[in-house]
Design a protein around this motif. Structure first.
Motif, PDB file in Angstrom:
ATOM      1  N   SER A   1      48.274  63.944  -3.747  1.00  0.00           N
ATOM      2  CA  SER A   1      48.751  62.761  -3.026  1.00  0.00           C
ATOM      3  C   SER A   1      48.208  62.740  -1.594  1.00  0.00           C
ATOM      4  CB  SER A   1      50.282  62.749  -2.985  1.00  0.00           C
ATOM      5  OG  SER A   1      50.804  62.962  -4.279  1.00  0.00           O
ATOM      6  N   ALA A   2      47.952  63.926  -1.056  1.00  0.00           N
ATOM      7  CA  ALA A   2      47.477  64.031   0.333  1.00  0.00           C
ATOM      8  C   ALA A   2      45.962  63.880   0.436  1.00  0.00           C
ATOM      9  CB  ALA A   2      47.898  65.384   0.912  1.00  0.00           C
ATOM     10  N   GLN A   3      45.276  63.870  -0.694  1.00  0.00           N
ATOM     11  CA  GLN A   3      43.813  63.779  -0.671  1.00  0.00           C
ATOM     12  C   GLN A   3      43.327  62.401  -0.290  1.00  0.00           C
ATOM     13  OE1 GLN A   3      41.189  64.901  -3.524  1.00  0.00           O
ATOM     14  NE2 GLN A   3      42.357  66.619  -4.270  1.00  0.00           N
ATOM     15  N   GLY A   4      42.224  62.368   0.425  1.00  0.00           N
ATOM     16  CA  GLY A   4      41.576  61.096   0.715  1.00  0.00           C
ATOM     17  C   GLY A   4      40.371  60.852  -0.177  1.00  0.00           C
ATOM     18  N   ILE A   5      40.226  61.646  -1.223  1.00  0.00           N
ATOM     19  CA  ILE A   5      39.125  61.441  -2.176  1.00  0.00           C
ATOM     20  C   ILE A   5      39.731  60.712  -3.376  1.00  0.00           C
ATOM     21  CG2 ILE A   5      37.359  62.557  -3.608  1.00  0.00           C
ATOM     22  CD1 ILE A   5      37.485  64.941  -1.630  1.00  0.00           C
ATOM     23  N   ALA A   6      39.465  59.397  -3.443  1.00  0.00           N
ATOM     24  CA  ALA A   6      40.183  58.543  -4.394  1.00  0.00           C
ATOM     25  C   ALA A   6      40.019  59.046  -5.833  1.00  0.00           C
ATOM     26  CB  ALA A   6      39.698  57.103  -4.259  1.00  0.00           C
ATOM     27  N   GLY A   7      38.816  59.444  -6.198  1.00  0.00           N
ATOM     28  CA  GLY A   7      38.564  59.868  -7.576  1.00  0.00           C
ATOM     29  C   GLY A   7      39.475  61.008  -8.020  1.00  0.00           C
ATOM     30  N   ASN A   8      39.833  61.867  -7.097  1.00  0.00           N
ATOM     31  CA  ASN A   8      40.701  63.001  -7.447  1.00  0.00           C
ATOM     32  C   ASN A   8      42.169  62.591  -7.597  1.00  0.00           C
ATOM     33  OD1 ASN A   8      38.522  64.710  -7.390  1.00  0.00           O
ATOM     34  ND2 ASN A   8      38.964  65.536  -5.356  1.00  0.00           N
ATOM     35  N   ARG A   9      42.505  61.414  -7.045  1.00  0.00           N
ATOM     36  CA  ARG A   9      43.904  60.960  -7.136  1.00  0.00           C
ATOM     37  C   ARG A   9      44.155  60.126  -8.378  1.00  0.00           C
ATOM     38  NH1 ARG A   9      43.134  59.020  -1.917  1.00  0.00           N
ATOM     39  NH2 ARG A   9      43.319  56.908  -2.739  1.00  0.00           N
TER      40      ARG A   9
ATOM     41  N   GLY B   1      43.522  70.096  -2.121  1.00  0.00           N
ATOM     42  CA  GLY B   1      43.924  70.793  -3.339  1.00  0.00           C
ATOM     43  C   GLY B   1      44.414  69.837  -4.400  1.00  0.00           C
ATOM     44  N   THR B   2      44.880  70.405  -5.512  1.00  0.00           N
ATOM     45  CA  THR B   2      45.109  69.583  -6.701  1.00  0.00           C
ATOM     46  C   THR B   2      46.529  69.650  -7.264  1.00  0.00           C
ATOM     47  OG1 THR B   2      44.251  71.368  -8.055  1.00  0.00           O
ATOM     48  CG2 THR B   2      42.690  69.669  -7.395  1.00  0.00           C
ATOM     49  N   ASN B   3      47.463  70.309  -6.566  1.00  0.00           N
ATOM     50  CA  ASN B   3      48.854  70.172  -6.993  1.00  0.00           C
ATOM     51  C   ASN B   3      49.299  68.736  -6.664  1.00  0.00           C
ATOM     52  OD1 ASN B   3      48.693  72.812  -7.750  1.00  0.00           O
ATOM     53  ND2 ASN B   3      50.157  73.586  -6.265  1.00  0.00           N
ATOM     54  N   PHE B   4      50.486  68.341  -7.112  1.00  0.00           N
ATOM     55  CA  PHE B   4      50.851  66.932  -6.918  1.00  0.00           C
ATOM     56  C   PHE B   4      50.905  66.543  -5.438  1.00  0.00           C
ATOM     57  CE2 PHE B   4      51.794  66.164 -11.398  1.00  0.00           C
ATOM     58  CZ  PHE B   4      51.389  64.833 -11.498  1.00  0.00           C
ATOM     59  N   GLY B   5      51.436  67.452  -4.601  1.00  0.00           N
ATOM     60  CA  GLY B   5      51.483  67.124  -3.168  1.00  0.00           C
ATOM     61  C   GLY B   5      50.087  66.985  -2.601  1.00  0.00           C
TER      62      GLY B   5
ATOM     63  N   PHE C   1      37.406  71.325 -12.710  1.00  0.00           N
ATOM     64  CA  PHE C   1      36.376  70.439 -12.156  1.00  0.00           C
ATOM     65  C   PHE C   1      35.091  70.490 -12.973  1.00  0.00           C
ATOM     66  CE2 PHE C   1      39.150  70.262  -8.440  1.00  0.00           C
ATOM     67  CZ  PHE C   1      39.041  68.923  -8.104  1.00  0.00           C
ATOM     68  N   ALA C   2      35.232  70.232 -14.275  1.00  0.00           N
ATOM     69  CA  ALA C   2      34.077  70.252 -15.175  1.00  0.00           C
ATOM     70  C   ALA C   2      34.350  69.290 -16.316  1.00  0.00           C
ATOM     71  CB  ALA C   2      33.884  71.667 -15.729  1.00  0.00           C
ATOM     72  N   PRO C   3      33.300  68.724 -16.915  1.00  0.00           N
ATOM     73  CA  PRO C   3      33.544  67.867 -18.079  1.00  0.00           C
ATOM     74  C   PRO C   3      33.986  68.730 -19.255  1.00  0.00           C
ATOM     75  CG  PRO C   3      31.223  67.773 -17.330  1.00  0.00           C
ATOM     76  CD  PRO C   3      31.883  68.870 -16.580  1.00  0.00           C
ATOM     77  N   PRO C   4      35.166  68.477 -19.821  1.00  0.00           N
ATOM     78  CA  PRO C   4      35.633  69.312 -20.936  1.00  0.00           C
ATOM     79  C   PRO C   4      34.698  69.287 -22.144  1.00  0.00           C
ATOM     80  CG  PRO C   4      37.457  68.086 -20.018  1.00  0.00           C
ATOM     81  CD  PRO C   4      36.214  67.549 -19.368  1.00  0.00           C
ATOM     82  N   SER C   5      33.843  68.266 -22.221  1.00  0.00           N
ATOM     83  CA  SER C   5      32.900  68.187 -23.356  1.00  0.00           C
ATOM     84  C   SER C   5      31.708  69.118 -23.174  1.00  0.00           C
ATOM     85  CB  SER C   5      32.395  66.747 -23.478  1.00  0.00           C
ATOM     86  OG  SER C   5      31.814  66.352 -22.241  1.00  0.00           O
TER      87      SER C   5
END
Ligand code: PLP
Length: 401
Positions: A146-154, A139-143, A9-13
């Motif tokens: 997919s279960a997140q309601g935060i569009a940007g993370n999907r 969380g950030t695994n594929f399941g 959760f950080a800009p790689p740059s």
């Protein structure tokens, strides 16, 4: 030139990071000797505060005895058995059983698989739909993605897991309609008791009861994701108890060890276990580090410490102090509103909080920016004096805006 460490959760740059070198109680120090008040319990997890010898010694002792050993059949270990019993006993599913993994994301993916698996075992293989809420974080695994309601993370990862359907987070009617439209196909509804990382949104009155009723009516399982709410944060051991609604599956992580070791898990109700315990059936999911003895020892010591210091019982006191401070900021026109419960709140500023967060860091206080709000989630051991420092600093920094 950024270092070799590619941050989450950080800009790689970016190569602009604060190196934390030491922590004690609610205080952190960076490599320049600057002190910070950790008003976020790191990332919503450090219930007992930093540097607690009781947990550190328990982990070291465990590792001297048995550093690590796996728990796939036929193996088990004493701290895993003990922690499972302690977690179940404190949960609203005391006659259930506890699956272990290494993080909240793994817990969510495991719970989603178990929920679908239960329906498969019951002879309803079409039940695959999972209903999620907007602003949910799972969380950030594929399941979990997919279960997140935060569009940007999907977005940006290609196709996610199929059969996830979203409902607006406070709209019980929408849930009812979605359930009816997917009759016989809904495996589960997944919800945080109080939404956390998406903005700290407590459920409207009666909402969770409504979820429970609809799940029962439509034959779906209710998964409560207690990765933030679990282990005292709301003033009960679990958010489910705080809000008086009993789910079928509970995911947890973070506070179970106060973060001293990475541990997550899923509590399965007795009804779920009755299905899974079918003779001959094998639970073909799990992780190398499920039930890792060092993590389990950290959990046992952490829960014992929380019990000894009555930290869950302390939360109403913290709630009083925190809401008092937030109300004063609001009265002074420095925040527009606040929301939350127990020992977790969001101060709503009405404008993007990224810059103010950096100024708070300069002033020695760690809070978390979430859009137009600042999250506050301190260790449950935070003193009244430290809460005073938190609000004095917030007032000073916000007055500059
Ligand atoms: N579920 C909820 C409700 C969370 O708040 C989080 C993390 O904040 C997760 C799942 C994911 O946990 P982890 O970061 O340990 O994978």
């Amino acid at each position: 030139m950024p270092s070799k460490f590619l941050h989450a959760f950080a800009p790689p740059s970016s190569d602009d990071f604060i190196t934390i070198v030491r922590a004690e109680g609610c205080t952190l120090w960076d490599d320049r000797g600057k002190r910070y008040l950790d008003a976020m319990a790191s990332l919503w997890y450090c219930q007992v505060g930093h540097g607690r010898a009781e947990i550190i010694d328990a982990v070291a002792d465990q590792m001297r005895l048995l550093d690590a050993y796996q728990t796939f059949a036929p193996f088990t270990n004493q701290p895993a058995e003990e922690l499972a019993a302690m977690v179940a006993e404190r949960s609203p599913l005391p006659d259930g059983r506890v699956f272990f993994c290494g993080s909240g994301s793994e817990a969510v993916d495991s719970a989603l698989k178990i929920a679908r698996g239960v329906h498969q075992l019951r002879g309803e293989p079409d039940r695959q739909v999972v209903i999620r809420r907007t602003d949910a974080y799972h969380g950030t695994n594929f399941g979990g993605t997919s279960a997140q309601g935060i569009a940007g993370n999907r977005e940006g990862w290609g196709d996610l897991v199929p059969h996830f359907v979203e409902v607006p987070r406070e709209d019980i009617e929408a849930l009812s309609t979605t359930m009816a439209a997917n009759q016989g196909q809904v495996a589960a509804v997944i919800t945080e008791p109080m939404q956390g990382a998406g903005g700290v949104f407590p459920p409207p009155d009666g909402y969770l009861e409504g979820l429970r009723r609809l799940c029962d009516r439509h034959g779906a399982l209710l998964i409560m994701d207690e990765v933030i709410c679990g282990f005292g944060r709301t003033g009960s051991w679990f958010g489910a108890q705080h809000y008086g609604v009993v789910p079928d599956l509970i995911t947890f992580a973070k506070g179970v060890t106060s973060g001293y070791q990475p541990v997550g898990g899923v509590i399965c109700s007795r009804d779920v276990c009755d299905v899974l315990e079918r003779p001959g059936w094998v639970l073909r999911t799990g992780y190398t580090y499920s039930g890792h003895p060092a993590g389990m020892a950290a959990g046992v010591a952490n829960l014992a410490l929380m019990e000894d210091e009555k930290l869950v019982q302390r939360v109403p006191h913290l709630a009083g102090r925190l809401t008092e401070g937030l109300a004063a900021l609001q009265a002074d026109g420095l925040i527009s509103s606040y929301r939350g419960t127990g020992a977790v709140y969001a101060a709503e500023l009405g404008y993007d909080t990224a810059a103010v967060r950096m100024r708070l860091l300069d002033a020695g206080v760690v809070l978390r920016p979430i859009g137009t709000a600042l999250a506050i989630c301190p260790p449950l051991v935070i003193s009244d004096h430290e809460i005073g420092t938190l609000f004095d600093t917030m007032a000073e920094v916000l007055a500059q805006d």
